[in-house]
Design an enzyme around this catalytic site. Structure first.
Site, PDB file in Angstrom:
ATOM      1  CD  GLU A 114      -2.570  -1.245   2.340  1.00 20.38           C
ATOM      2  OE1 GLU A 114      -4.045  -1.608   2.377  1.00 20.38           O
ATOM      3  OE2 GLU A 114      -2.144  -1.361   3.458  1.00 20.38           O
ATOM      4  CD  GLU A 134      -3.034  -6.523   4.340  1.00 19.36           C
ATOM      5  OE1 GLU A 134      -2.461  -5.335   4.195  1.00 19.36           O
ATOM      6  OE2 GLU A 134      -3.151  -7.461   3.237  1.00 19.36           O
TER       7      GLU A 134
END
Length: 259
Positions: A114, A134
């Site tokens: 990210e 995640e």
């Protein structure tokens, strides 16, 4: 005292921002997020800087968020103090006035990807792997993994990383558009400096405006981009100069429609 885990150096027209927590694979905690925001402010304020390079120290670009930093938070703290704050910091990086190059010296995982996605250009060394793991921890991407990454790379490749847990080696990541170039191990900073010099040789005002226009076309931060472009245009008009002069002289403005 500045957090030395986020370092900023300037080489002529190029700012180099380094995430320096190699013993933790450059994983972020709250103080590092704050330091990254401060680094962005410092780089933006330096009018000599025309391009920024973001990289990591050691064998990783960034492993994302440090689990020990957020693992003990309650739901409200996690949502507000961790996720929303990190999102704002990464948005700050993405909207720097100058182009940003992510020099991926090592793996970019979770929040590390990210972080890289907030840059305009990504150059990766051959050994690098990219992914969003995640959901293997029972959580979801929180620092724009399902938002900016979808806008920039497409929904399907993000589905494969988030839902399927797929990890992409550098060459495959390049083929999928996740990175723009792949270079040999140990050479990414040289490649990033070469590309930065290429960018820095171009008109800085044109670069800044072009970045805003591209972001707007891609559906990113449309409101801010439109207002920034409009303000830049108006700032150069004779009408604005007249309006400011009239205010200072306490008289009614006499606008002439001067551009």
């Amino acid at each position: 005292m500045a957090d030395e885990r986020i370092r900023v150096g300037v080489e002529g027209a190029v700012a180099i921002m380094t995430v320096s927590r190699p013993e933790k694979l450059n994983a972020f905690d709250i103080d590092m997020l704050k330091a990254l925001a401060a680094a962005c402010d410092a780089v933006e304020a330096n009018r000599d800087v025309r391009v920024a390079i973001l990289t990591g120290e050691g064998k990783a670009f960034s492993a994302g968020g440090d689990i020990k930093a957020w693992g003990g938070m309650d739901a409200a703290e996690f949502g507000h103090d961790w996720v929303r704050f990190g999102h704002r910091v990464f948005e700050r990086l993405a909207t720097l006035r100058m182009p940003v190059i992510a020099a991926l010296n090592g793996h970019a995982l979770g929040g590390g990807l990210e972080l890289a996605a907030a840059a305009d250009i990504r150059i990766a060394e051959r050994q690098v792997k990219i992914g969003l793991p995640e959901t293997s921890l029972g959580m979801v991407p929180g620092w724009s993994g399902t938002q900016r990454l979808v806008a920039r790379f497409g929904a399907q490749i993000v589905r494969r990383m988030v839902l399927g847990g797929e990890m992409f080696p550098a060459e495959e990541a390049r083929a999928e558009g996740l990175v723009d170039a792949v270079v040999e191990t140990g050479t990414v900073m040289a490649a990033a400096r070469d590309y930065a010099a290429r960018i820095a040789s171009r008109g800085p005002a044109a670069l800044e405006i072009s970045k805003l226009m591209i972001a707007s076309a891609n559906g990113e931060d449309n409101g801010a981009a439109v207002e920034a472009l409009g303000s830049i245009l108006v700032a150069k008009t004779g009408d604005l100069k007249e309006g400011v002069a009239a205010f200072s002289e306490k008289r009614e403005a006499r606008f002439k429609g001067e551009w």
